[in-house]
Design a protein around this motif. Structure first.
Motif, PDB file in Angstrom:
ATOM      1  N   SER A 133       1.118  -1.178  -0.020  1.00 44.17           N
ATOM      2  CA  SER A 133       0.269  -0.075   0.465  1.00 44.17           C
ATOM      3  C   SER A 133       0.630   1.431   0.392  1.00 44.17           C
ATOM      4  N   ASN A 134       1.879   1.731   0.458  1.00 37.12           N
ATOM      5  CA  ASN A 134       2.733   1.915   0.325  1.00 37.12           C
ATOM      6  C   ASN A 134       3.747   2.355  -0.621  1.00 37.12           C
ATOM      7  N   ILE A 135       4.174   1.500  -1.500  1.00 32.80           N
ATOM      8  CA  ILE A 135       4.523   1.230  -2.913  1.00 32.80           C
ATOM      9  C   ILE A 135       3.083   2.178  -3.897  1.00 32.80           C
ATOM     10  N   GLY A 136       2.188   1.766  -3.464  1.00 32.43           N
ATOM     11  CA  GLY A 136       0.907   2.619  -4.512  1.00 32.43           C
ATOM     12  C   GLY A 136       1.059   4.270  -4.073  1.00 32.43           C
ATOM     13  N   ILE A 137       1.220   4.643  -2.692  1.00 26.22           N
ATOM     14  CA  ILE A 137       1.068   6.004  -2.108  1.00 26.22           C
ATOM     15  C   ILE A 137       2.732   6.443  -3.047  1.00 26.22           C
ATOM     16  N   LYS A 138       3.363   5.981  -3.179  1.00 28.15           N
ATOM     17  CA  LYS A 138       4.699   6.303  -3.012  1.00 28.15           C
ATOM     18  C   LYS A 138       4.430   6.773  -4.929  1.00 28.15           C
ATOM     19  N   ILE A 139       4.126   5.715  -5.431  1.00 31.04           N
ATOM     20  CA  ILE A 139       3.843   5.250  -7.033  1.00 31.04           C
ATOM     21  C   ILE A 139       3.176   6.923  -7.292  1.00 31.04           C
ATOM     22  N   HIS A 140       2.127   6.812  -6.831  1.00 27.98           N
ATOM     23  CA  HIS A 140       0.990   7.952  -7.237  1.00 27.98           C
ATOM     24  C   HIS A 140       1.620   9.098  -7.210  1.00 27.98           C
ATOM     25  N   ARG A 141       2.438   9.480  -5.909  1.00 21.55           N
ATOM     26  CA  ARG A 141       2.876  10.840  -5.554  1.00 21.55           C
ATOM     27  C   ARG A 141       4.277  11.171  -6.951  1.00 21.55           C
ATOM     28  N   ILE A 142       5.223  10.011  -7.380  1.00 17.00           N
ATOM     29  CA  ILE A 142       5.979  10.413  -7.743  1.00 17.00           C
ATOM     30  C   ILE A 142       5.323  10.276  -9.659  1.00 17.00           C
ATOM     31  N   LYS A 143       4.285  10.027 -10.335  1.00 20.84           N
ATOM     32  CA  LYS A 143       3.732  10.109 -10.983  1.00 20.84           C
ATOM     33  C   LYS A 143       3.779  11.241 -10.907  1.00 20.84           C
ATOM     34  N   GLN A 144       2.730  11.784 -10.338  1.00 18.12           N
ATOM     35  CA  GLN A 144       2.481  12.961 -10.013  1.00 18.12           C
ATOM     36  C   GLN A 144       3.268  13.995 -10.154  1.00 18.12           C
ATOM     37  N   HIS A 145       4.651  14.148  -9.664  1.00 17.07           N
ATOM     38  CA  HIS A 145       5.643  14.596  -9.924  1.00 17.07           C
ATOM     39  C   HIS A 145       5.838  14.880 -10.957  1.00 17.07           C
ATOM     40  N   LEU A 146       6.193  13.740 -11.727  1.00 18.36           N
ATOM     41  CA  LEU A 146       7.057  13.934 -13.391  1.00 18.36           C
ATOM     42  C   LEU A 146       6.280  14.329 -14.079  1.00 18.36           C
ATOM     43  N   ILE A 147       4.776  13.942 -14.049  1.00 19.66           N
ATOM     44  CA  ILE A 147       4.063  15.329 -14.446  1.00 19.66           C
ATOM     45  C   ILE A 147       3.902  16.272 -15.027  1.00 19.66           C
ATOM     46  N   SER A 148       3.780  16.864 -13.037  1.00 18.82           N
ATOM     47  CA  SER A 148       3.907  17.738 -12.961  1.00 18.82           C
ATOM     48  C   SER A 148       5.356  18.548 -13.896  1.00 18.82           C
ATOM     49  N   LYS A 149       6.187  17.864 -14.003  1.00 16.71           N
ATOM     50  CA  LYS A 149       7.573  18.253 -14.127  1.00 16.71           C
ATOM     51  C   LYS A 149       7.438  18.494 -15.797  1.00 16.71           C
ATOM     52  N   SER A 150       7.000  18.027 -16.245  1.00 14.78           N
ATOM     53  CA  SER A 150       7.050  17.106 -17.413  1.00 14.78           C
ATOM     54  C   SER A 150       6.567  18.663 -18.707  1.00 14.78           C
ATOM     55  N   LYS A 151       4.791  19.020 -17.680  1.00 20.50           N
ATOM     56  CA  LYS A 151       5.013  20.668 -18.124  1.00 20.50           C
ATOM     57  C   LYS A 151       5.988  21.310 -18.560  1.00 20.50           C
ATOM     58  N   ASP A 152       6.311  21.604 -18.060  1.00 17.25           N
ATOM     59  CA  ASP A 152       8.300  22.008 -18.056  1.00 17.25           C
ATOM     60  C   ASP A 152       8.511  22.448 -19.311  1.00 17.25           C
TER      61      ASP A 152
END
Length: 167
Positions: free
Chosen positions: A143-162
């Motif tokens: 479950s911790n892995i799922g949460i962390k992966i979700h946050r990583i994906k959101q971070h990378l999506i945010s960075k990709s906009k730049d």
């Protein structure tokens, strides 16, 4: 197990799982010299660990655990050694001479900025490991892995906009 059998096993695994080793090395070491050093450290640690392999998990899962743990320890040791100094140099692992996709280079650059656990999770995710396998390798709950992966994906999506109007 004899040393000869151990060496043969190492050679086979290094050949069969070469991309796994390249990914881990590239994510944790940034200069060609450091990548060579880390690759050697990983190879030595795998060789030392072969007699302890009990086939309770897939070879790739077991090798990932060794490679990631070795890379994290190596990184900590290098940071202490360098006492916070870092020379910014080009850090492409010259796996082949072909032109690298700029999006892939961007992704690896972003991965290097993640903390150790998130970096490890990202590499495991890119290689298609299940949450259960990631949990076994890293020693954290699914479950911790799922949460962390979700946050990583959101971070990378945010960075990709730049990056070039997004990937």
């Amino acid at each position: 197990m004899t040393e000869q059998q151990q060496t043969e096993t190492l050679q086979k695994w290094m050949k069969d799982h070469q991309p796994l080793f390249f990914k881990v090395v590239r994510a944790y070491a940034f200069t060609r010299a450091d990548q060579d050093d880390l690759f050697q450290e990983v190879a030595i640690q795998v060789w030392r660990s072969i007699p302890g392999f009990r086939e309770q998990s897939a070879v790739s899962t077991w090798l990932y655990r060794i490679a990631l743990n070795t890379a994290m320890k190596w990184t900590r040791r290098e940071l202490k050694h360098r006492q916070g100094t870092y020379d910014h140099v080009e850090y492409l692992l010259q796996q082949n001479i072909q032109q690298e996709d700029s999006r892939l280079a961007w992704l690896y650059e972003q991965i290097t900025h993640l903390n150790e656990i998130d970096r490890s999770l990202t590499l495991l995710l890119l290689d298609g490991f299940s949450y259960k396998e990631m949990s076994e390798i890293l020693g954290i709950s699914e479950s911790n892995i799922g949460i962390k992966i979700h946050r990583i994906k959101q971070h990378l999506i945010s960075k990709s906009k730049d990056y070039n109007n997004g990937i």
